[in-house]
Design a protein around this motif. Structure first.
Motif, PDB file in Angstrom:
ATOM      1  N   UNK A 111       0.798  -1.242   0.000  1.00 22.24           N
ATOM      2  CA  UNK A 111       0.000   0.000   0.000  1.00 22.24           C
ATOM      3  C   UNK A 111       0.820   1.277   0.000  1.00 22.24           C
ATOM      4  N   UNK A 112       2.044   1.218   0.489  1.00 24.56           N
ATOM      5  CA  UNK A 112       2.867   2.425   0.533  1.00 24.56           C
ATOM      6  C   UNK A 112       3.222   2.910  -0.864  1.00 24.56           C
ATOM      7  N   UNK A 113       3.227   2.012  -1.842  1.00 25.45           N
ATOM      8  CA  UNK A 113       3.607   2.382  -3.198  1.00 25.45           C
ATOM      9  C   UNK A 113       2.402   2.824  -4.035  1.00 25.45           C
ATOM     10  N   UNK A 114       1.223   2.853  -3.429  1.00 22.62           N
ATOM     11  CA  UNK A 114       0.038   3.363  -4.112  1.00 22.62           C
ATOM     12  C   UNK A 114       0.038   4.892  -4.023  1.00 22.62           C
ATOM     13  N   UNK A 115      -0.225   5.558  -5.130  1.00 21.09           N
ATOM     14  CA  UNK A 115      -0.233   7.020  -5.129  1.00 21.09           C
ATOM     15  C   UNK A 115      -1.318   7.541  -4.189  1.00 21.09           C
ATOM     16  N   UNK A 116      -1.067   8.672  -3.517  1.00 18.81           N
ATOM     17  CA  UNK A 116      -2.048   9.207  -2.560  1.00 18.81           C
ATOM     18  C   UNK A 116      -3.429   9.417  -3.163  1.00 18.81           C
ATOM     19  N   UNK A 117      -3.492   9.924  -4.380  1.00 16.96           N
ATOM     20  CA  UNK A 117      -4.785  10.159  -5.021  1.00 16.96           C
ATOM     21  C   UNK A 117      -5.527   8.846  -5.248  1.00 16.96           C
ATOM     22  N   UNK A 118      -4.801   7.828  -5.681  1.00 13.65           N
ATOM     23  CA  UNK A 118      -5.418   6.524  -5.944  1.00 13.65           C
ATOM     24  C   UNK A 118      -5.916   5.899  -4.645  1.00 13.65           C
ATOM     25  N   UNK A 119      -5.104   5.941  -3.602  1.00 18.75           N
ATOM     26  CA  UNK A 119      -5.534   5.363  -2.325  1.00 18.75           C
ATOM     27  C   UNK A 119      -6.760   6.082  -1.777  1.00 18.75           C
ATOM     28  N   UNK A 120      -6.814   7.416  -1.938  1.00 20.81           N
ATOM     29  CA  UNK A 120      -7.978   8.156  -1.478  1.00 20.81           C
ATOM     30  C   UNK A 120      -9.228   7.771  -2.257  1.00 20.81           C
ATOM     31  N   UNK A 121      -9.092   7.580  -3.561  1.00 21.62           N
ATOM     32  CA  UNK A 121     -10.233   7.168  -4.382  1.00 21.62           C
ATOM     33  C   UNK A 121     -10.700   5.759  -4.022  1.00 21.62           C
ATOM     34  N   UNK A 122      -9.755   4.870  -3.733  1.00 21.89           N
ATOM     35  CA  UNK A 122     -10.122   3.504  -3.326  1.00 21.89           C
ATOM     36  C   UNK A 122     -10.961   3.541  -2.056  1.00 21.89           C
ATOM     37  N   UNK A 123     -10.495   4.278  -1.066  1.00 22.05           N
ATOM     38  CA  UNK A 123     -11.233   4.358   0.192  1.00 22.05           C
ATOM     39  C   UNK A 123     -12.576   5.071   0.018  1.00 22.05           C
ATOM     40  N   UNK A 124     -12.596   6.124  -0.787  1.00 19.28           N
ATOM     41  CA  UNK A 124     -13.817   6.906  -0.948  1.00 19.28           C
ATOM     42  C   UNK A 124     -14.901   6.130  -1.695  1.00 19.28           C
ATOM     43  N   UNK A 125     -14.538   5.456  -2.771  1.00 20.70           N
ATOM     44  CA  UNK A 125     -15.531   4.843  -3.647  1.00 20.70           C
ATOM     45  C   UNK A 125     -15.764   3.354  -3.392  1.00 20.70           C
ATOM     46  N   UNK A 126     -14.728   2.631  -2.963  1.00 16.25           N
ATOM     47  CA  UNK A 126     -14.864   1.188  -2.793  1.00 16.25           C
ATOM     48  C   UNK A 126     -15.094   0.754  -1.354  1.00 16.25           C
ATOM     49  N   UNK A 127     -14.617   1.530  -0.405  1.00 17.47           N
ATOM     50  CA  UNK A 127     -14.716   1.116   0.997  1.00 17.47           C
ATOM     51  C   UNK A 127     -15.703   1.958   1.801  1.00 17.47           C
ATOM     52  N   UNK A 128     -15.623   3.276   1.695  1.00 13.89           N
ATOM     53  CA  UNK A 128     -16.406   4.153   2.561  1.00 13.89           C
ATOM     54  C   UNK A 128     -17.645   4.741   1.905  1.00 13.89           C
ATOM     55  N   UNK A 129     -17.971   4.350   0.700  1.00 14.87           N
ATOM     56  CA  UNK A 129     -19.171   4.865   0.058  1.00 14.87           C
ATOM     57  C   UNK A 129     -20.401   4.460   0.872  1.00 14.87           C
ATOM     58  N   UNK A 130     -21.287   5.415   1.230  1.00 15.41           N
ATOM     59  CA  UNK A 130     -22.415   5.105   2.120  1.00 15.41           C
ATOM     60  C   UNK A 130     -23.498   4.229   1.495  1.00 15.41           C
ATOM     61  N   UNK A 131     -23.435   4.006   0.195  1.00 19.52           N
ATOM     62  CA  UNK A 131     -24.464   3.177  -0.456  1.00 19.52           C
ATOM     63  C   UNK A 131     -23.912   1.859  -0.975  1.00 19.52           C
ATOM     64  N   UNK A 132     -22.729   1.871  -1.556  1.00 26.11           N
ATOM     65  CA  UNK A 132     -22.208   0.651  -2.172  1.00 26.11           C
ATOM     66  C   UNK A 132     -20.819   0.268  -1.685  1.00 26.11           C
ATOM     67  N   UNK A 133     -20.315   0.932  -0.659  1.00 28.39           N
ATOM     68  CA  UNK A 133     -18.984   0.622  -0.151  1.00 28.39           C
ATOM     69  C   UNK A 133     -18.940  -0.694   0.605  1.00 28.39           C
ATOM     70  N   UNK A 134     -17.749  -1.276   0.697  1.00 27.32           N
ATOM     71  CA  UNK A 134     -17.584  -2.559   1.381  1.00 27.32           C
ATOM     72  C   UNK A 134     -17.912  -2.442   2.868  1.00 27.32           C
ATOM     73  N   UNK A 135     -17.492  -1.344   3.496  1.00 30.18           N
ATOM     74  CA  UNK A 135     -17.780  -1.161   4.926  1.00 30.18           C
ATOM     75  C   UNK A 135     -19.282  -1.053   5.151  1.00 30.18           C
ATOM     76  N   UNK A 136     -19.978  -0.363   4.256  1.00 26.22           N
ATOM     77  CA  UNK A 136     -21.438  -0.256   4.353  1.00 26.22           C
ATOM     78  C   UNK A 136     -22.084  -1.630   4.226  1.00 26.22           C
ATOM     79  N   UNK A 137     -21.616  -2.423   3.273  1.00 29.48           N
ATOM     80  CA  UNK A 137     -22.150  -3.781   3.102  1.00 29.48           C
ATOM     81  C   UNK A 137     -21.901  -4.635   4.334  1.00 29.48           C
TER      82      UNK A 137
END
Length: 291
Positions: A111-137
């Motif tokens: 994860x350290x080699x992932x660009x900051x913008x990419x890591x933020x997008x991963x968390x925002x859209x895939x993990x923390x999205x309030x409707x379809x994120x993994x954490x929401x599921x």
């Protein structure tokens, strides 16, 4: 006293690189200081006027400055605690022999080699999205209400994203230091009746002291200027809840079009960063000298 020919050759050989490095740092800093002393608004080209220290007065008296400074310190401190504590735990785990150890180490560090913008997008859209994120599921699966992370817990969300990216760095440094620990010393302590906790507190942790200080110093330097994660996820909001110094300067320059005020903020940020670095270097120097 005459200067030797070898020394003259050495000075002549290194002078171009030293001069280039000096210009690389001095020219941008000098221009920033010059702009900070002017009323320089992008929406009023050609109307620049010298106003002295007015930009500094305005920036330091702006309520957003104290808020952004508090947010910066909270972000840096929280990420340091998470990465150092988590890095020690992961280093101890990855140092144990188990099947697939090499693959696990690569995955833990990647994860350290992932660009900051990419890591933020991963968390925002895939993990923390309030409707379809993994954490929401996952929360819905156990009957819990989903969390709107960037509205309900904006600063915590940014801290988690930044810590996720910097945790592998701390793990790598601490794991490297842990591998240099003398196993005979630990085995001798176990033979004398020392338990796992005592062995960790009195043998492992003191051995990791230097590595921890290095992690704290390097991470602090980079965490003071965190920007991409905030820009991509919260855009400094809601309100000023996730606005740090770096984002405040960006907003001053490119959202309010006030280059003079932003330059003054940049100079203030440089001074504050150097103060922090000064005390950190002194603290680390004492730590290293003590060992």
């Amino acid at each position: 006293m005459a200067i030797s020919r070898e020394r003259l050759v050495g000075v002549a050989a290194t002078s171009p690189s030293v001069l280039l490095l000096f210009l690389w740092m001095a020219v941008p800093l000098g221009m920033t200081i010059w702009f900070s002393l002017q009323r320089y608004l992008l929406l009023q080209p050609g109307a620049n006027t010298f106003i002295g220290l007015e930009n500094y007065t305005f920036f330091l008296q702006d309520p957003a400055f104290l808020t952004s400074l508090t947010n910066t310190l909270a972000l840096v401190g929280s990420v340091l605690v998470i990465t150092v504590a988590g890095g020690i735990a992961m280093a101890l785990l990855l140092n144990q022999p188990f099947f697939g150890q090499g693959v696990a180490r690569i995955l833990a560090i990647s994860p350290f080699f992932v660009m900051p913008t990419v890591s933020a997008l991963i968390w925002k859209n895939l993990l923390m999205d309030p409707t379809s994120g993994f954490i929401t599921w996952a929360m819905s699966s156990v009957g819990l209400d989903p969390i709107v992370w960037f509205t309900d817990w904006p600063m915590l969300s940014v801290i988690l994203i930044v810590a996720w990216r910097w945790l592998p760095f701390a793990t790598l440094i601490l794991l490297t230091a842990l591998q240099s620990l003398d196993e005979e010393q630990r085995e001798a302590a176990e033979m004398d009746g020392a338990g796992a906790l005592a062995s960790f507190l009195y043998i492992v942790l003191p051995h990791l002291a230097r590595a921890i200080t290095v992690v704290v110093l390097i991470e602090t330097i980079f965490l003071l200027v965190i920007f991409a994660e905030i820009f991509v996820t919260t855009n400094g909001g809601p309100g000023l809840q996730t606005t740090n110094l770096a984002f405040l300067i960006y907003a001053q320059a490119l959202l309010q079009f006030d280059v003079g005020g932003a330059s003054a903020g940049g100079v203030v940020a440089v001074i504050l960063a150097n103060i922090v670095a000064f005390f950190l270097v002194r603290l680390i120097g004492k730590n290293l000298d003590g060992e």
